[in-house]
Design a protein around this motif. Structure first.
Motif, PDB file in Angstrom:
ATOM      1  N   ARG A   3       1.109  -1.243  -0.376  1.00  0.00           N
ATOM      2  CA  ARG A   3      -0.388  -0.685   0.053  1.00  0.00           C
ATOM      3  C   ARG A   3       1.282   1.116   0.113  1.00  0.00           C
ATOM      4  O   ARG A   3       2.074   1.137   0.562  1.00  0.00           O
ATOM      5  N   HIS A   6       1.773   7.384   1.765  1.00  0.00           N
ATOM      6  CA  HIS A   6       0.986   8.377   2.136  1.00  0.00           C
ATOM      7  C   HIS A   6      -0.402   8.396   1.247  1.00  0.00           C
ATOM      8  O   HIS A   6      -0.034   7.570  -0.289  1.00  0.00           O
ATOM      9  N   THR A   7      -1.228   9.303   0.892  1.00  0.00           N
ATOM     10  CA  THR A   7      -1.814   9.435   0.826  1.00  0.00           C
ATOM     11  C   THR A   7      -2.126  10.849   0.015  1.00  0.00           C
ATOM     12  O   THR A   7      -1.080  12.030   0.642  1.00  0.00           O
ATOM     13  N   SER A   8      -2.258  11.199  -1.403  1.00  0.00           N
ATOM     14  CA  SER A   8      -2.534  12.509  -1.945  1.00  0.00           C
ATOM     15  C   SER A   8      -2.979  13.169  -3.019  1.00  0.00           C
ATOM     16  O   SER A   8      -3.712  11.617  -3.386  1.00  0.00           O
TER      17      SER A   8
END
Length: 86
Positions: A3, A6-8
């Motif tokens: 996974r 970080h999400t952005s």
């Protein structure tokens, strides 16, 4: 399953890519380092056609120096196209 760490948002990614490109074009080592994760690993493969790092490079400083060194050897007039692939 791996996974992302970080999400952005697309806007955040676009800003980061813009900073990365500007640092590369300007030869800005500190600026380029700032765009990279501290634990980045670069693996290069010249496919037998070009020089490449023989071992993985670890860390933002080493990777940034390598990238800027490669860009200094780029042919005049070289252009890049960017695309989102995943």
């Amino acid at each position: 399953e791996r996974r992302p760490r970080h999400t952005s948002s697309p806007e955040e990614r676009e800003r980061l890519v813009g900073r990365f490109i500007a640092a590369c074009q300007g030869g800005d080592l500190p600026g380029l380092i700032a765009t990279l994760a501290d634990d980045i690993v670069l693996r290069a493969d010249g496919g037998g056609q070009a020089l490449a790092a023989r071992r993985p490079l670890h860390g933002a400083s080493d990777v940034a120096r390598f990238v800027l060194g490669i860009l200094k050897k780029a042919p005049e007039g070289m252009t890049l196209d960017f695309a989102t692939v995943n």
